[in-house]
Every structure is written in C-alpha cells, then in structure tokens.
Design a protein around this motif. Structure first.
Motif, PDB file in Angstrom:
ATOM      1  N   HIS A  12       4.254   3.307 -10.755  1.00  0.00           N
ATOM      2  CA  HIS A  12       3.358   2.717 -11.758  1.00  0.00           C
ATOM      3  C   HIS A  12       3.059   1.260 -11.415  1.00  0.00           C
ATOM      4  O   HIS A  12       1.894   0.824 -11.459  1.00  0.00           O
ATOM      5  CB  HIS A  12       3.984   2.804 -13.149  1.00  0.00           C
ATOM      6  N   TRP A  13       4.094   0.497 -11.067  1.00  0.00           N
ATOM      7  CA  TRP A  13       3.884  -0.924 -10.796  1.00  0.00           C
ATOM      8  C   TRP A  13       3.216  -1.156  -9.448  1.00  0.00           C
ATOM      9  O   TRP A  13       2.481  -2.133  -9.272  1.00  0.00           O
ATOM     10  CB  TRP A  13       5.191  -1.700 -10.947  1.00  0.00           C
ATOM     11  N   ALA A  14       3.415  -0.267  -8.500  1.00  0.00           N
ATOM     12  CA  ALA A  14       2.660  -0.360  -7.243  1.00  0.00           C
ATOM     13  C   ALA A  14       1.168  -0.195  -7.528  1.00  0.00           C
ATOM     14  O   ALA A  14       0.330  -0.945  -6.999  1.00  0.00           O
ATOM     15  CB  ALA A  14       3.141   0.696  -6.250  1.00  0.00           C
ATOM     16  N   LEU A  15       0.814   0.768  -8.386  1.00  0.00           N
ATOM     17  CA  LEU A  15      -0.587   0.946  -8.776  1.00  0.00           C
ATOM     18  C   LEU A  15      -1.099  -0.244  -9.572  1.00  0.00           C
ATOM     19  O   LEU A  15      -2.278  -0.611  -9.469  1.00  0.00           O
ATOM     20  CB  LEU A  15      -0.750   2.223  -9.601  1.00  0.00           C
ATOM     21  N   SER A  16      -0.227  -0.855 -10.377  1.00  0.00           N
ATOM     22  CA  SER A  16      -0.626  -2.032 -11.142  1.00  0.00           C
ATOM     23  C   SER A  16      -0.975  -3.191 -10.210  1.00  0.00           C
ATOM     24  O   SER A  16      -1.965  -3.905 -10.426  1.00  0.00           O
ATOM     25  CB  SER A  16       0.502  -2.429 -12.106  1.00  0.00           C
ATOM     26  N   CYS A  17      -0.178  -3.373  -9.172  1.00  0.00           N
ATOM     27  CA  CYS A  17      -0.488  -4.396  -8.159  1.00  0.00           C
ATOM     28  C   CYS A  17      -1.808  -4.056  -7.472  1.00  0.00           C
ATOM     29  O   CYS A  17      -2.650  -4.938  -7.230  1.00  0.00           O
ATOM     30  CB  CYS A  17       0.629  -4.481  -7.120  1.00  0.00           C
ATOM     31  N   LEU A  18      -1.989  -2.792  -7.161  1.00  0.00           N
ATOM     32  CA  LEU A  18      -3.213  -2.337  -6.497  1.00  0.00           C
ATOM     33  C   LEU A  18      -4.436  -2.626  -7.373  1.00  0.00           C
ATOM     34  O   LEU A  18      -5.472  -3.094  -6.877  1.00  0.00           O
ATOM     35  CB  LEU A  18      -3.094  -0.840  -6.216  1.00  0.00           C
ATOM     36  N   ALA A  19      -4.322  -2.373  -8.667  1.00  0.00           N
ATOM     37  CA  ALA A  19      -5.436  -2.618  -9.590  1.00  0.00           C
ATOM     38  C   ALA A  19      -5.781  -4.105  -9.641  1.00  0.00           C
ATOM     39  O   ALA A  19      -6.957  -4.490  -9.622  1.00  0.00           O
ATOM     40  CB  ALA A  19      -5.077  -2.104 -10.982  1.00  0.00           C
ATOM     41  N   TRP A  20      -4.750  -4.957  -9.718  1.00  0.00           N
ATOM     42  CA  TRP A  20      -4.965  -6.412  -9.755  1.00  0.00           C
ATOM     43  C   TRP A  20      -5.693  -6.860  -8.491  1.00  0.00           C
ATOM     44  O   TRP A  20      -6.673  -7.604  -8.545  1.00  0.00           O
ATOM     45  CB  TRP A  20      -3.607  -7.111  -9.878  1.00  0.00           C
ATOM     46  N   LEU A  21      -5.230  -6.396  -7.349  1.00  0.00           N
ATOM     47  CA  LEU A  21      -5.818  -6.790  -6.070  1.00  0.00           C
ATOM     48  C   LEU A  21      -7.222  -6.222  -5.904  1.00  0.00           C
ATOM     49  O   LEU A  21      -8.126  -6.900  -5.397  1.00  0.00           O
ATOM     50  CB  LEU A  21      -4.915  -6.336  -4.926  1.00  0.00           C
ATOM     51  N   SER A  22      -7.440  -4.983  -6.340  1.00  0.00           N
ATOM     52  CA  SER A  22      -8.761  -4.368  -6.226  1.00  0.00           C
ATOM     53  C   SER A  22      -9.793  -5.172  -7.002  1.00  0.00           C
ATOM     54  O   SER A  22     -10.921  -5.390  -6.532  1.00  0.00           O
ATOM     55  CB  SER A  22      -8.730  -2.929  -6.739  1.00  0.00           C
ATOM     56  N   TRP A  51      -8.374   3.995  -5.582  1.00  0.00           N
ATOM     57  CA  TRP A  51      -8.102   3.685  -4.182  1.00  0.00           C
ATOM     58  C   TRP A  51      -8.716   4.719  -3.240  1.00  0.00           C
ATOM     59  O   TRP A  51      -9.013   4.420  -2.083  1.00  0.00           O
ATOM     60  CB  TRP A  51      -6.594   3.560  -3.919  1.00  0.00           C
ATOM     61  N   ARG A  52      -8.928   5.930  -3.725  1.00  0.00           N
ATOM     62  CA  ARG A  52      -9.518   6.967  -2.881  1.00  0.00           C
ATOM     63  C   ARG A  52     -10.952   6.635  -2.461  1.00  0.00           C
ATOM     64  O   ARG A  52     -11.439   7.137  -1.447  1.00  0.00           O
ATOM     65  CB  ARG A  52      -9.497   8.319  -3.606  1.00  0.00           C
ATOM     66  N   ALA A  53     -11.630   5.807  -3.257  1.00  0.00           N
ATOM     67  CA  ALA A  53     -13.024   5.469  -2.992  1.00  0.00           C
ATOM     68  C   ALA A  53     -13.180   4.255  -2.081  1.00  0.00           C
ATOM     69  O   ALA A  53     -14.295   3.904  -1.708  1.00  0.00           O
ATOM     70  CB  ALA A  53     -13.757   5.219  -4.308  1.00  0.00           C
ATOM     71  N   VAL A  54     -12.084   3.617  -1.715  1.00  0.00           N
ATOM     72  CA  VAL A  54     -12.159   2.411  -0.878  1.00  0.00           C
ATOM     73  C   VAL A  54     -12.413   2.805   0.569  1.00  0.00           C
ATOM     74  O   VAL A  54     -11.789   3.731   1.097  1.00  0.00           O
ATOM     75  CB  VAL A  54     -10.853   1.600  -0.996  1.00  0.00           C
ATOM     76  N   GLU A  99      -3.810   4.634   6.570  1.00  0.00           N
ATOM     77  CA  GLU A  99      -4.090   4.795   8.002  1.00  0.00           C
ATOM     78  C   GLU A  99      -5.558   4.560   8.314  1.00  0.00           C
ATOM     79  O   GLU A  99      -5.899   3.958   9.339  1.00  0.00           O
ATOM     80  CB  GLU A  99      -3.676   6.197   8.459  1.00  0.00           C
ATOM     81  N   SER A 100      -6.454   5.011   7.443  1.00  0.00           N
ATOM     82  CA  SER A 100      -7.885   4.849   7.699  1.00  0.00           C
ATOM     83  C   SER A 100      -8.319   3.386   7.609  1.00  0.00           C
ATOM     84  O   SER A 100      -9.284   2.980   8.256  1.00  0.00           O
ATOM     85  CB  SER A 100      -8.701   5.696   6.720  1.00  0.00           C
ATOM     86  N   LEU A 101      -7.602   2.593   6.812  1.00  0.00           N
ATOM     87  CA  LEU A 101      -7.953   1.179   6.641  1.00  0.00           C
ATOM     88  C   LEU A 101      -7.158   0.267   7.564  1.00  0.00           C
ATOM     89  O   LEU A 101      -7.474  -0.921   7.678  1.00  0.00           O
ATOM     90  CB  LEU A 101      -7.712   0.768   5.182  1.00  0.00           C
ATOM     91  N   ASP A 102      -6.130   0.804   8.191  1.00  0.00           N
ATOM     92  CA  ASP A 102      -5.238   0.033   9.063  1.00  0.00           C
ATOM     93  C   ASP A 102      -5.105   0.765  10.395  1.00  0.00           C
ATOM     94  O   ASP A 102      -4.025   1.253  10.740  1.00  0.00           O
ATOM     95  CB  ASP A 102      -3.873  -0.122   8.372  1.00  0.00           C
ATOM     96  N   PRO A 103      -6.212   0.842  11.164  1.00  0.00           N
ATOM     97  CA  PRO A 103      -6.176   1.660  12.390  1.00  0.00           C
ATOM     98  C   PRO A 103      -5.192   1.152  13.434  1.00  0.00           C
ATOM     99  O   PRO A 103      -4.759   1.919  14.295  1.00  0.00           O
ATOM    100  CB  PRO A 103      -7.620   1.597  12.895  1.00  0.00           C
TER     101      PRO A 103
END
Length: 196
Positions: free
Chosen positions: A85-95, A104-107, A152-156
């Motif tokens: 949950h908190w990993a997604l919360s960090c992701l939301a803040w950064l997004s 994140w699937r749409a990035v 992996e797709s964003l960090d080749p």
C-alpha cells in the motif's frame, strides 16, 4: 528540493532533464526525525512503534519522506500488504509530480526521462519495484510480474535489477520470502511439508 511541486517544473508528459538528488533525511520535518528515534527506541514494542508511525503519517500525510518511513516500517515488519500500500502511495506522489498517469500500467518510457536516472524517476521505479516485491511476498504472481515487466520496460539498462528479481520470483528456488507456488516447493521448510 521540497515535497511541494515546483510550478516551474514541466508537467503532464514532459521529459525531466534536471532534478537534484532526493535526500531522504533532508526532506523530513524536524519533528518526524525526532519521532524516528522514538520508533527505533520502541522497535521491540510492535504496537507502540506502529502508533508512532501512525502519528507521523497523520502529521504530514502528503510528505514523500513520511510515506517512505511508513513503507520501510511495514516492510521490515514483514507486513507485505501494508508495505505494498505504501509503495503505491509513494508511486502516486511521484506520478503527480512527474505528470505521469495515476495507473502505473499506463506509463510509457516517453513520459519521463527514466534513462538519466534523476531522483524522482529513479524513486518512481524503485517504488514500483518495491510494490512488485511485496506482491510477490503475498503470492500475487500476476501482479508482481506485471509490475516487474513495467520496470524492465522503463529501465532497459537494468539498473533496478528487475530481471534478476524475475528470476528469483519465477525460478525453481524462491528467495527472500518471495516464493510463488511451484512444484517441489517444500525445499526450504521440509519439516512443514504437507502441513497446510
């Protein structure tokens, strides 16, 4: 750099070329740093430590540093549902700060400069990797592997080690508590085989 968004920063799909490093400790309010010392002092007292974490969250819910504190607390407590949950919360803040979609699937790689390894794109990738890790711990194979595939797709260049994590998740021998159900799975705890 502060947790509030910079109005001069390009948003909504613009490539990010200049971001100073994110210093975790420097982006915590002073009172939170004091509370962190209290948490460590009461680490063996689970309920007390968690109540201190909740107070930190309630006091500064929109701080990335506080969200990282919450993630780390639940991760080290091996409470993977809360950690995810908190990993997604960090992701939301950064997004939001990077102008990325909320899902994140749409990035895609052209939405931010993931290749230059600036602070916010790097933290975004790390947050998604953390989410994948905890989903794996929870046994949610499809979700964990989908999140890893996005990393992996964003960090080749593989700076986050997503390919290695994929091997750990899917290989014949799981590791670090991230074990999906596999044939011949009771290798780690043979004494418990057949008890579930």
């Amino acid at each position: 750099m502060h947790d509030s968004p910079d109005p001069q920063q390009p948003r909504h799909g613009a490539r990010i070329h200049t971001l100073e490093p994110y210093h975790f400790a420097n982006n915590l309010p002073p009172e939170v740093r004091t509370r962190l010392r209290e948490i460590f002092a009461h680490w063996a007292e689970g309920e007390k430590a968690e109540s201190l974490v909740r107070e930190i969250i309630d006091g500064a819910p929109d701080s990335l540093g506080v969200r990282i504190v919450a993630y780390r607390f639940y991760f080290y407590r091996r409470r993977s549902s809360e950690a995810a949950h908190w990993a997604l919360s960090c992701l939301a803040w950064l997004s939001e700060r990077l102008g990325l979609p909320g899902d994140w699937r749409a990035v895609t790689a052209d939405m931010a400069d993931f290749s230059r390894w600036h602070a916010f794109p790097r933290l975004w990738l790390q947050s998604l990797t953390a989410y994948a890790y905890n989903q794996a711990r929870l046994g949610n194979e499809a979700e964990a592997l989908a999140a890893l595939a996005k990393v992996e797709s964003l960090d080749p260049e593989g700076k986050l080690g997503a390919a290695r994590l994929r091997q750990v998740f899917s290989g014949p021998r799981g590791d670090a508590g991230m074990v999906f159900a596999k044939e011949y799975e009771n290798w780690r705890f043979p004494a418990q085989a057949g008890t579930h």
